[in-house]
Design an enzyme around this catalytic site. Structure first.
Site, PDB file in Angstrom:
ATOM      1  N   LYS A 102      -9.807  13.498   4.086  1.00  0.00           N
ATOM      2  CA  LYS A 102      -8.573  12.027   4.411  1.00  0.00           C
ATOM      3  C   LYS A 102      -7.929  12.745   5.437  1.00  0.00           C
ATOM      4  O   LYS A 102      -7.997  13.734   6.020  1.00  0.00           O
ATOM      5  CB  LYS A 102      -8.167  12.437   3.129  1.00  0.00           C
ATOM      6  CG  LYS A 102      -7.340  13.063   2.499  1.00  0.00           C
ATOM      7  CD  LYS A 102      -6.676  13.347   1.430  1.00  0.00           C
ATOM      8  CE  LYS A 102      -7.801  13.636  -0.295  1.00  0.00           C
ATOM      9  NZ  LYS A 102      -7.481  12.241  -1.192  1.00  0.00           N
ATOM     10  N   ARG A 103      -7.139  11.686   5.663  1.00  0.00           N
ATOM     11  CA  ARG A 103      -6.442  12.033   6.483  1.00  0.00           C
ATOM     12  C   ARG A 103      -5.428  12.848   6.483  1.00  0.00           C
ATOM     13  O   ARG A 103      -5.139  13.423   5.243  1.00  0.00           O
ATOM     14  CB  ARG A 103      -4.939  10.648   6.905  1.00  0.00           C
ATOM     15  CG  ARG A 103      -6.481   9.730   7.120  1.00  0.00           C
ATOM     16  CD  ARG A 103      -6.428   9.474   8.789  1.00  0.00           C
ATOM     17  NE  ARG A 103      -5.181   9.502   9.333  1.00  0.00           N
ATOM     18  CZ  ARG A 103      -4.741   8.614  10.654  1.00  0.00           C
ATOM     19  NH1 ARG A 103      -6.165   8.809  11.425  1.00  0.00           N
ATOM     20  NH2 ARG A 103      -4.070   8.796  11.499  1.00  0.00           N
ATOM     21  N   LYS A 143     -15.000   7.993  -4.816  1.00  0.00           N
ATOM     22  CA  LYS A 143     -15.793   7.673  -3.685  1.00  0.00           C
ATOM     23  C   LYS A 143     -16.922   8.976  -4.586  1.00  0.00           C
ATOM     24  O   LYS A 143     -18.244   9.544  -5.079  1.00  0.00           O
ATOM     25  CB  LYS A 143     -16.048   8.257  -2.691  1.00  0.00           C
ATOM     26  CG  LYS A 143     -15.803   7.053  -1.835  1.00  0.00           C
ATOM     27  CD  LYS A 143     -15.170   7.302  -0.446  1.00  0.00           C
ATOM     28  CE  LYS A 143     -13.925   6.816  -0.261  1.00  0.00           C
ATOM     29  NZ  LYS A 143     -13.744   6.814   1.277  1.00  0.00           N
ATOM     30  N   LYS A 200      -0.311  14.216   0.958  1.00  0.00           N
ATOM     31  CA  LYS A 200      -0.931  15.190   0.265  1.00  0.00           C
ATOM     32  C   LYS A 200      -1.979  16.222   1.326  1.00  0.00           C
ATOM     33  O   LYS A 200      -2.779  16.477  -0.408  1.00  0.00           O
ATOM     34  CB  LYS A 200      -2.951  14.543   0.989  1.00  0.00           C
ATOM     35  CG  LYS A 200      -3.074  12.948   1.588  1.00  0.00           C
ATOM     36  CD  LYS A 200      -4.246  12.258   2.551  1.00  0.00           C
ATOM     37  CE  LYS A 200      -3.842  10.644   3.190  1.00  0.00           C
ATOM     38  NZ  LYS A 200      -4.875   9.698   1.583  1.00  0.00           N
ATOM     39  N   HIS A 229       0.938  -1.293   0.034  1.00  0.00           N
ATOM     40  CA  HIS A 229       0.194  -0.079  -0.077  1.00  0.00           C
ATOM     41  C   HIS A 229       1.156   1.226   0.159  1.00  0.00           C
ATOM     42  O   HIS A 229       0.156   2.314   0.332  1.00  0.00           O
ATOM     43  CB  HIS A 229      -1.123  -0.359   1.544  1.00  0.00           C
ATOM     44  CG  HIS A 229      -2.038  -0.627   1.488  1.00  0.00           C
ATOM     45  ND1 HIS A 229      -3.327  -0.614   0.636  1.00  0.00           N
ATOM     46  CD2 HIS A 229      -1.857  -2.144   1.554  1.00  0.00           C
ATOM     47  CE1 HIS A 229      -4.137  -1.542   0.687  1.00  0.00           C
ATOM     48  NE2 HIS A 229      -3.458  -2.285   1.046  1.00  0.00           N
ATOM     49  N   THR A 273      -8.851   6.070  -2.852  1.00  0.00           N
ATOM     50  CA  THR A 273     -10.661   5.342  -3.029  1.00  0.00           C
ATOM     51  C   THR A 273     -11.087   6.672  -2.925  1.00  0.00           C
ATOM     52  O   THR A 273     -12.022   6.947  -3.593  1.00  0.00           O
ATOM     53  CB  THR A 273     -10.588   4.594  -1.864  1.00  0.00           C
ATOM     54  OG1 THR A 273      -9.693   4.499  -0.346  1.00  0.00           O
ATOM     55  CG2 THR A 273     -10.283   2.662  -2.232  1.00  0.00           C
TER      56      THR A 273
HETATM   57  C1  LIG Z   1     -12.282   6.796   1.441  1.00  0.00           C
HETATM   58  C2  LIG Z   1     -12.355   7.533   3.222  1.00  0.00           C
HETATM   59  C3  LIG Z   1     -10.872   7.108   3.301  1.00  0.00           C
HETATM   60  C4  LIG Z   1      -9.578   7.023   2.148  1.00  0.00           C
HETATM   61  O1  LIG Z   1      -9.696   8.429   1.254  1.00  0.00           O
HETATM   62  P1  LIG Z   1      -8.543   8.898   0.507  1.00  0.00           P
HETATM   63  O2  LIG Z   1      -8.862  10.452  -0.161  1.00  0.00           O
HETATM   64  O3  LIG Z   1      -8.400   8.105  -0.656  1.00  0.00           O
HETATM   65  O4  LIG Z   1      -7.230   8.733   1.369  1.00  0.00           O
HETATM   66  C5  LIG Z   1     -10.050   7.678   4.442  1.00  0.00           C
HETATM   67  N1  LIG Z   1     -11.127   7.926   5.195  1.00  0.00           N
HETATM   68  C6  LIG Z   1     -12.322   7.582   5.572  1.00  0.00           C
HETATM   69  C7  LIG Z   1     -13.505   7.979   6.604  1.00  0.00           C
HETATM   70  C8  LIG Z   1     -12.864   6.737   3.914  1.00  0.00           C
HETATM   71  O5  LIG Z   1     -14.666   6.851   3.853  1.00  0.00           O
END
Ligand SMILES: *Cc1c(COP(=O)(O)O)cnc(C)c1O
Length: 838
Positions: free
Chosen positions: A574-575, A686, A580, A383, A682
């Site tokens: 996101k985190r 979404k 990022k 990952h 991911t």
């Molecule tokens: C999808 C998701 C992530 C991953 O998001 P990235 O933009 O791919 O880092 C992290 N936290 C939550 C709660 C998510 O639903």
């Protein structure tokens, strides 16, 4: 404790179905609202002992979940029985994280019982939306990696692939985030405090896991020697199952989570002598193993407890897998035909050494045969390529905690290096690079190498990432095993991220494309021909607006900030991590604010910048970026000059449930990581599925998203991964970029001067210094390109027809990013398993 119960029908020999139906107490089908109402009420009264007249939302949630669980469990038992009778291969998904979120609506959706439940709760005097909100999020993960595992569990069930997920039942999952005066505060999230109605305790599956101690060589009757590990300490792994139902209830699997406790939880002699703490000390120590989720997914642990967690759940899971295999009457030599074991990252990689130990020491399998079995079963998903995130453990710690495993790793490494030498990789430097032991910073075990060598397939999670794996961290191993690395681009489950999160858009898609879109994501492509259709556009706009109103209401309630739902919602959730680049976004927001102030009447597109995300508690720079975003927000949001044109919002406590509200309300999706650093992402999927346009770098799955939605319908900017690599090699001088960009210089200057931290102009000095001196994440290098892409965004937003055409084309192109597609690829290329036929 490996008691094999004959009562459990998953342990019946594979010779045939047990007499009678698989589920002897088959549940009466629910035929009416009244039936279902009575089933829920019966749970409320008889399982929970509550009174309908005084029941709380939480009580109703629990009663409903228990009633639903009955249905799901019936499916799970039946699926298990069919799997056994068919002699069908099973998949085992080992993951230290499962970021599940809530299960209620997911279960209702897949059982097609949402409408019925709304009506039944209505008759009982309960409100569906409030009952839904009474369920706590299961936050047993940090971010993308754990959410991927949860999406995969749902997709495997939907594709009827017999799968069991294995992980840890953390008592405290990811912390709850509050923002106080702009600062992140972490509070424990007590998700189990009121009990968990979905799970079922499985005491007959408990087993004991050893740590420490020594290894004894004993002679066999035939003169050979065998190793016996005598652990100094045992911790009991306690099994809890959560059934996972697939789409249209086709199949159900389970997620088996282990919690830890002492084998003898209470020392009665100590207790009777008045030593109450000492009496439970062993138990407290044992329970710490499943107490908290490790707080970061991208930094090395360096802590013994983390290694204990990894071994604890890996060993309990393998014990369970071998027990099932033998109980069903198979020989161990057939394990690779019956079990595919997927390692989600290296966290469970110690399972490879544990499998060798069980086969060789416990079952007397010959070493080479044991290795054939092991490699045949295991596969590993990588990952991350960030060097600081590649897991290694000090040899000394491994020797102390897992002495037999360390011996096994040494022998595996010797075999592996010998094979490499035979293939010509004999130089000292090659041997050092290929070795499972890293000698450069003290002696450490490289878990990635162990996972690679012990797996028949190793996969990356996007095309770019897999290519970089071959070229960089795994280059030498790849040359040795050129067929081993393969790509499976990540995916998301459309049930949760479209049907459940965005029922308005889903209803519209069904109207336009028919019911088939619910079962086959490729049907989405049919939208392409309708991208210019004014009727569709009007309905899409209405649906997005309703989602934006809902989010605005939440922001109003939580933060007291009023949002204009007709503004462009520009979302970065996101985190919090430097790679990022939330910092790039907030710098651009500052510079935009300055530009608006300079020329307020220049026809700006009204924008709302929405942020959410948690920083690891120990990650000072990420925490400071959160503070900067919040401090910038409080200045900008109170500026009367810009107040109709720009707002900045930081929503606290980002989790799955919040994501389900935010994402369907987004117009613009920020996916702006430094190229080469985001393995896949991911979140990007979404958003695009829900029709947001992406502003992003050529990183991770953004590249494949661009290919599928069309380069005209995504805002790409910035350095490529190759250009980033060159900059990093040549040494990078951020001053040049800052000098060349007045907008960037102005934003940094304002932050450094204390514009957002009145009275404390050094508050953000670590950020300003990083930008001016090292800028490891190339924020300054990409700033102008990013700002220019944001101007393209604003220009397209003004052209309403063009914007919504692009939005339709985004949703239309996202079919391939379903996790059903991803799981289908794992099944075919890696696991060699098919869905179960009924
Ligand atoms: C999808 C998701 C992530 C991953 O998001 P990235 O933009 O791919 O880092 C992290 N936290 C939550 C709660 C998510 O639903």
């Amino acid at each position: 404790m490996s008691n094999v119960s004959t009562r459990d029908h998953s342990d019946l020999p594979a010779s045939g179905r047990a007499p009678g139906p698989a589920v002897p107490l088959a549940l009466a089908p629910i035929r009416s609202v009244a039936d279902w109402r009575d089933a829920i009420l019966a749970k409320l009264v008889y399982a929970l002992g509550r009174d309908q007249r005084t029941a709380s939302d939480r009580d109703w949630f629990e009663a409903l979940a228990l009633a639903l669980r009955d249905r799901v469990v019936a499916h799970a038992l039946d699926s298990d029985d069919l799997t056994r009778v068919a002699g069908h291969k099973r998949v085992y998904y080992l993951s230290l994280e499962f970021l599940v979120g809530r299960l209620l609506v997911d279960t209702l959706t897949n059982l097609d019982m949402t409408g019925l439940t709304r009506a039944a709760l209505g008759e009982l005097g309960a409100d569906f939306e409030r009952v839904r909100a009474a369920e706590p999020d299961a936050a047993l993960g940090n971010g993308g990696l754990g959410r991927l595992a949860a999406c995969f569990m749902e997709s495997a069930a939907s594709l009827a692939i017999p799968t069991c997920g294995y992980g840890i039942r953390y008592e405290n999952g990811l912390f709850r985030q509050e923002i106080r005066n702009g600062v992140q505060v972490e509070l424990p999230e007590d998700w189990l405090a009121a009990g968990n109605p979905w799970e079922i305790r499985r005491p007959e599956r408990d087993c004991d896991i050893g740590f420490g101690g020594h290894v004894e060589q004993v002679g066999d009757d035939d003169g050979a020697t065998r190793c016996v590990w005598h652990p100094a300490e045992l911790v009991r792994a306690v099994a809890h199952d959560t059934p996972v139902i697939g789409w249209r209830a086709r199949h159900a699997n389970r997620l088996r989570l282990w919690s830890a406790r002492a084998v003898a939880p209470l020392r009665l002699d100590a207790f009777n002598a008045g030593d109450y703490l000492g009496a439970v000390a062993d138990d407290v120590r044992a329970r710490s193993v499943s107490r908290v989720l490790y707080p970061s997914d991208t930094t090395p642990a360096g802590q013994e407890l983390r290694l204990r967690q990894e071994y604890f759940f890996s060993a309990a899971s393998l014990h369970d897998i071998l027990r099932r295999h033998l109980a069903e009457g198979y020989d161990l030599s057939r394990l690779p035909d019956m079990a595919a074991i997927q390692l989600n990252d290296t966290h469970p990689a110690i399972a490879i050494a544990e499998m060798m130990r069980l086969l060789v020491d416990r079952h007397g399998t010959a070493w080479n045969e044991a290795w054939r079995i092991t490699c045949g079963c295991f596969s590993y998903t990588n990952h991350t390529l960030l060097p600081e995130a590649l897991e290694t453990w000090p040899v000394a710690l491994m020797e102390r905690l897992l002495p037999r495993h360390m011996q096994i790793i040494y022998r595996l490494n010797a075999d592996h290096l010998e094979a490499a030498r035979a293939k010509g990789a004999a130089s000292d430097s090659l041997q050092a690079s290929l070795s499972m032991i890293d000698e450069t910073q003290g002696r450490r075990v490289r878990m990635g190498t162990l996972a690679f060598v012990g797996s028949h397939r190793v996969n990356g999670v996007s095309a770019l990432h897999t290519g970089l794996m071959r070229e960089t961290v795994f280059h030498d191993l790849h040359v040795l095993h050129p067929d081993r690395i393969t790509n499976v681009t990540n995916g998301i489950t459309f049930r949760r991220w479209l049907f459940e999160a965005n029922p308005r858009l889903t209803g519209l898609l069904v109207d336009v494309l028919g019911d088939a879109v619910l079962d086959d994501p490729s049907v989405l492509a049919g939208l392409r021909g309708l991208a210019g259709d004014p009727g569709l556009r009007a309905r899409l706009i209405a649906c997005r607006r309703a989602n934006k109103v809902a989010l605005s209401n939440l922001v109003g309630e939580q933060l007291g900030i009023g949002l204009d739902p007709d503004a462009l919602f520009d979302v970065h959730v996101k985190r919090l991590h430097e790679y990022k680049r939330q910092l790039l976004n907030i710098l651009e927001a500052v510079s935009l604010w300055q530009a608006i102030r300079a020329r307020p009447a220049a026809g700006w597109v009204p924008r709302v910048k929405i942020f959410a995300g948690k920083a690891a508690a120990s990650y000072a720079q990420a925490r400071l970026i959160i503070r900067l975003i919040n401090d910038v927000a409080s200045v900008i949001n109170n500026d009367p000059v810009t107040s109709d044109l720009l707002k900045v919002v930081f929503l606290p406590n980002f989790n799955v449930s919040l994501a389900e509200i935010i994402i369907p309300a987004a117009d613009l999706s920020e996916q702006i990581s430094t190229a080469g650093m985001e393995a896949s992402g991911t979140g990007n999927m979404k958003f695009a599925l829900n029709g947001a346009l992406t502003i992003g770098t050529l990183d991770g799955a953004n590249i494949e998203i661009r290919d599928h939605v069309g380069a005209d319908n995504i805002f790409i900017f910035g350095l490529t991964a190759a250009e980033v690599a060159v900059r990093r090699l040549d040494g990078w001088h951020p001053e040049c970029s800052i000098v060349a960009s007045p907008a960037l210089a102005g934003a940094i200057e304002a932050i450094g001067r204390g514009t957002f931290s009145p009275g404390e102009d050094t508050r953000f000095a670590p950020i300003v210094d990083e930008l001016r001196r090292t800028d490891r994440f190339l924020v300054t290098a990409d700033f102008d390109s990013y700002a220019e892409a944001q101007r393209r965004v604003a220009a397209l937003w003004r052209d309403r027809d063009a914007w919504w055409r692009a939005a339709v084309l985004n949703t239309a192109g996202m079919g391939p990013f379903s996790s059903d597609r991803a799981i289908g690829e794992y099944a075919e290329k890696i696991w060699h398993v098919t869905g179960l036929e009924r």
